[in-house]
Design an enzyme around this catalytic site. Structure first.
Site, short mmCIF file in Angstrom:
data_model
loop_
_atom_site.label_atom_id
_atom_site.label_comp_id
_atom_site.label_asym_id
_atom_site.label_seq_id
_atom_site.Cartn_x
_atom_site.Cartn_y
_atom_site.Cartn_z
N ASP A 21 0.88 -1.17 0.00
CA ASP A 21 0.00 0.00 0.00
C ASP A 21 0.92 1.22 0.00
OD1 ASP A 21 -2.37 1.59 0.29
OD2 ASP A 21 -1.92 1.83 2.40
N SER A 22 0.31 2.42 -0.07
CA SER A 22 1.12 3.63 0.02
C SER A 22 1.58 3.85 1.47
CB SER A 22 0.31 4.83 -0.44
OG SER A 22 -0.83 4.97 0.37
N CYS A 84 -4.38 -1.82 -1.84
CA CYS A 84 -4.51 -0.41 -2.21
C CYS A 84 -5.51 -0.33 -3.36
CB CYS A 84 -3.13 0.10 -2.64
SG CYS A 84 -3.17 1.75 -3.36
N GLU A 161 -2.67 9.26 8.10
CA GLU A 161 -1.20 9.15 8.14
C GLU A 161 -0.59 10.15 9.13
OE1 GLU A 161 0.95 6.99 6.68
OE2 GLU A 161 -0.51 5.86 5.52
N CYS A 193 -11.02 2.58 -0.04
CA CYS A 193 -9.60 2.87 0.21
C CYS A 193 -9.24 2.08 1.46
CB CYS A 193 -9.40 4.36 0.45
SG CYS A 193 -7.73 4.77 1.02
N HIS A 195 -7.18 2.57 3.70
CA HIS A 195 -6.94 3.37 4.90
C HIS A 195 -8.25 3.56 5.70
CE1 HIS A 195 -3.10 4.62 3.12
NE2 HIS A 195 -2.79 5.20 4.26
N1 DGL Z 1 -4.77 3.02 0.70
C1 DGL Z 1 -4.71 3.27 -0.69
C2 DGL Z 1 -6.01 3.03 -1.36
O1 DGL Z 1 -6.67 2.07 -0.98
C3 DGL Z 1 -3.96 4.52 -1.11
C4 DGL Z 1 -4.33 5.79 -0.48
C5 DGL Z 1 -3.47 6.95 -0.89
O2 DGL Z 1 -2.25 6.86 -0.77
O3 DGL Z 1 -4.02 7.95 -1.37
O4 DGL Z 1 -6.40 3.66 -2.29
#
Ligand code: DGL
Length: 286
Positions: A21-22, A84, A161, A193, A195
């Site tokens: 993931d990011s 992600c 984050e 997402c 996150h």
């Molecule tokens: N967690 C990731 C997603 O599901 C990336 C979020 C991001 O870095 O903008 O899209």
């Protein structure tokens, strides 16, 4: 005595599953993997030097994903899970045929699960995922009668984050993002997402109880389990400790993730080619 082929297969079964993931979003998938596939070993990568992904172009995402997959293959993973949505929406199709490795994304498993839960489906996602229309397409492919509304939520990844989940500001922006979906009287909300499940306590304050939450993390791991069985790749030995790696600051990732992992992970720093290039002094990088 085991023959050579049996030995190779056993080594493959024991190899790690790569999850990336990011940033800390993929931990929601990792948590599910610990629950559903406790005997698997994992290599977790967070591309924290380049987050957020959700406001980047498709060309950038594709480039990052290729770099990560090349590195993961060098580390000997047996499967990769794109934990992600942004990468799954913008890069999965392209890279699947480029790498000799099973690669799973979160969108199709999430779409399949969403239509099981309801028919008026809201999706909260990064701006890139929302603009790609990937969820609408996937949901309608599974159930053409479903209605889908997608909202891009640019503020969510930065507040997670930066560990600002419980600040009043987060509740305020969440109210704003959810307002159009509540107006459409959604019955199901998809975390588009990885996150966003970290925001569950905030979102639950706003959503009516009747709205069901769909977390694609649960379903991508179920899909991974099926794929491992199909390929005969399940690990039957005790798992190795999870290896955590990031492209940014390891201490920052360790500090942030402790609240979801329940322990402070040991985190390595990885120098992917483009990140390294950007971080070198100009005269060295030219
Ligand atoms: N967690 C990731 C997603 O599901 C990336 C979020 C991001 O870095 O903008 O899209």
């Amino acid at each position: 005595m085991m023959n050579k082929e049996q030995k190779t297969n056993e080594a493959l079964q024991r190899a790690r599953i790569g999850i990336f993931d990011s940033g800390v979003g993929g931990l929601t998938v990792l948590r599910e993997l610990y629950r559903q596939l406790p005997s698997e070993s994992v290599l977790y990568f967070g591309d924290t030097a380049r987050l957020p992904y959700g406001t980047r172009s498709q060309a950038e995402i594709l480039h990052f994903v290729r770099e990560i997959l090349i590195w993961m293959m060098q580390q000997g993973v047996k499967m990769a899970i794109m934990a992600c949505n942004t990468s799954s929406a913008l890069a999965l199709e392209a890279v699947r045929s480029e790498f000799p490795l099973p690669i799973l994304g979160v969108i199709l498993p999430g779409a399949r699960a969403a239509v099981e839960l309801g028919n008026r489906i809201g999706v909260i996602a990064t701006p890139a995922t929302a603009a790609s229309n990937a969820y609408r397409r996937a949901i309608l492919e599974v159930d053409a009668t479903a209605q889908v509304w997608q909202v891009g939520c640019p503020e969510f990844v930065p507040v997670i984050e930066q560990n600002r989940i419980h600040e009043p500001y987060t509740l305020e922006v969440a109210r704003e993002y959810l307002a159009p979906l509540l107006h459409h009287r959604i019955d199901t909300l998809v975390y588009g997402c990885t996150h966003y499940p970290h925001l569950a306590p905030v979102l639950r304050k706003i959503l009516p109880r009747s709205v069901k939450l769909c977390d694609p993390a649960v379903h991508v791991v179920a899909a991974a389990a099926q794929e491992l069985d199909l390929l005969g790749l399940r690990n039957t030995r005790p798992p190795l400790a999870t290896r955590f790696a990031v492209s940014g600051c390891p201490e920052q990732f360790a500090q942030l993730s402790v609240q979801w992992l329940g322990c402070t992970p040991a985190v390595e720093k990885v120098y992917l080619p483009t990140v390294l290039h950007r971080q070198l002094p100009l005269e060295l990088s030219e």
